[in-house]
Design a protein around this motif. Structure first.
Motif, mmCIF file in Angstrom:
data_model
loop_
_atom_site.group_PDB
_atom_site.id
_atom_site.type_symbol
_atom_site.label_atom_id
_atom_site.label_comp_id
_atom_site.label_asym_id
_atom_site.label_seq_id
_atom_site.Cartn_x
_atom_site.Cartn_y
_atom_site.Cartn_z
ATOM 1 N N PHE A 187 0.845 -1.162 0.237
ATOM 2 C CA PHE A 187 -0.116 0.049 -0.086
ATOM 3 C C PHE A 187 0.746 1.226 0.140
ATOM 4 O O PHE A 187 2.111 1.143 0.368
ATOM 5 N N ASN A 219 1.079 8.313 2.140
ATOM 6 C CA ASN A 219 1.187 9.787 1.914
ATOM 7 C C ASN A 219 1.986 10.515 3.027
ATOM 8 O O ASN A 219 1.562 10.555 4.066
ATOM 9 N N GLU A 251 -2.162 9.520 4.984
ATOM 10 C CA GLU A 251 -2.933 8.565 4.532
ATOM 11 C C GLU A 251 -2.355 7.367 3.813
ATOM 12 O O GLU A 251 -1.192 7.468 3.309
ATOM 13 N N SER A 288 -3.598 4.117 1.499
ATOM 14 C CA SER A 288 -4.271 3.626 0.523
ATOM 15 C C SER A 288 -3.672 2.858 -0.373
ATOM 16 O O SER A 288 -2.388 2.651 -0.554
ATOM 17 N N GLY A 289 -4.539 2.012 -1.403
ATOM 18 C CA GLY A 289 -4.122 1.231 -2.366
ATOM 19 C C GLY A 289 -3.589 -0.060 -1.858
ATOM 20 O O GLY A 289 -4.056 -0.608 -0.961
ATOM 21 N N LYS A 314 -10.239 -2.791 -0.743
ATOM 22 C CA LYS A 314 -9.639 -1.785 -0.681
ATOM 23 C C LYS A 314 -9.390 -1.206 0.635
ATOM 24 O O LYS A 314 -10.030 -1.504 1.614
ATOM 25 N N LEU A 315 -7.895 -0.673 1.119
ATOM 26 C CA LEU A 315 -7.692 -0.313 2.150
ATOM 27 C C LEU A 315 -7.474 1.315 2.169
ATOM 28 O O LEU A 315 -7.078 2.015 1.290
ATOM 29 N N LEU A 316 -7.893 1.899 3.491
ATOM 30 C CA LEU A 316 -8.138 3.577 3.206
ATOM 31 C C LEU A 316 -7.794 3.623 4.865
ATOM 32 O O LEU A 316 -8.307 3.112 5.738
ATOM 33 N N GLY A 368 -8.108 2.795 10.346
ATOM 34 C CA GLY A 368 -8.636 3.020 9.215
ATOM 35 C C GLY A 368 -9.383 1.765 8.639
ATOM 36 O O GLY A 368 -10.017 1.195 9.665
ATOM 37 N N GLU A 397 -14.097 -4.590 -2.447
ATOM 38 C CA GLU A 397 -14.136 -3.886 -3.668
ATOM 39 C C GLU A 397 -15.475 -3.705 -4.643
ATOM 40 O O GLU A 397 -16.040 -2.775 -5.193
#
Length: 77
Positions: free
Chosen positions: A6, A9, A14, A16-17, A35-37, A50, A55
């Protein structure tokens, strides 16, 4: 739940991905792609939290989401 590769940022914290799965990871037919957030938080990014979510719609009985959080042990010292 599981997630690898993943993106983090470093400006916002953050997450993600990547490649994620949710469900019974011990049974190859009982999990779905997800999906991961999430985000790191706190001084020195000592916490992370998170969600991981399915998906696509699934007609199976596989769980489609999960919530996670973790805190660095040094906060309790």
């Amino acid at each position: 739940m599981s997630a690898t590769n993943f993106n983090i940022n470093t400006t916002t914290g953050e997450i993600s991905g990547g490649t994620a799965k949710v469900g019974n990871l011990n049974n190859p037919t009982d999990f779905v792609s997800a999906k991961l957030l999430g985000a790191f938080s706190g001084k020195f990014a000592d916490g992370v939290h998170g969600i991981i979510y399915q998906e696509t719609d699934s007609t199976s009985g596989v769980p489609g989401s999960g919530v996670f959080y973790a805190i660095n042990n040094r906060l309790f010292e």
